[in-house]
Enzyme design. Sequence first.
Site: not given
Ligand code: DON
Length: 311
Positions: A68, A71, A195, A247, A265
Amino acid sequence: MSQSLDEIKSALQRAIERAEQTKERGKVAAYIPELAKADPQKAGIAVTLANGETISAGDCNQQTTIQSVSKVFTLALALGTVGDRLWSRVGREPSGSAFDSILQLEHENGVPRNPFVNAGAIVVTDSILTSYQPKEALAQIVSFVRALAEDETIHIDKAVAMSETQTGHRNRALAHYLASHGNLRDEVDLTLGVYFHQCALSMSCVQLSRAGRFLAFGGGLGPQNGQMVSAKRAKRIAAIMLTCGHYDGSGDFAYRVGVPAKSGVSGMILAVVPHIASIAVWSPGLNKHGNSLIGTQMLEQVVNELDWSIF
Ligand code: DON
């Protein structure tokens, strides 16, 4: 900045030493099977200063996917591509809910709360796709990040992208829900393909701290290397990082650390100390909000020791 390079280096080393001694490591993300292979004992940190110098400690050269944190880069690119029109499709308010929540999206008629929850980031990527074909869009994202980091070796980890493509049911649900509200212009699979690949951009803490420095230094890379985005845009992206970057853990992060930051993540976090430094940390174990447990601990320690909080 009142500290010497040696003082900063010792602060980073102390944070790594404490990280090594900390028993509670959090949980590695397992919903993307490739990420479940990560070793929670790892911990790295890197700081890039205004003169371009990077100081680092621990596992700071090991690459991992930024998830993330990507982003932030796509938001900068999308604002450069479609400008303020983006804000008719995504909000700028903290969500107070999990990164992959679908609940709020239903209440708010398919307009995601902010560009950092998954639904919002999918809309941001989709907005880049209105100007480019999927392969071109991905190439734009990769070359933007390479230019920011001044590092042509940065690439996408195909195994992680594939792993998420095969298992990303929640993101597929979010994307279809967005589409049902007319808030996805491209086909679900094409937008998600880009994405998933942007999330699989692979970087070390050293590379990420370099890629993030434009946010700390008014949109530029330093006197010789030019402006990457306007100072106003860099400031606004940092504002959204502060309010939404973690978040439903954003308030706690601001309270404990006190700088704009974006988590992923994989256990990476990119933090911005305006006019002083960009910082990247990595440790794969996550807290209950999906943000790096040890990474947050390291940032809290370093930012407080060096008195770098913006407050
Ligand atoms: O879209 C997803 O679920 C993962 N590729 C990225 C989510 C993420 O990194 C949330 N952050 N802490």
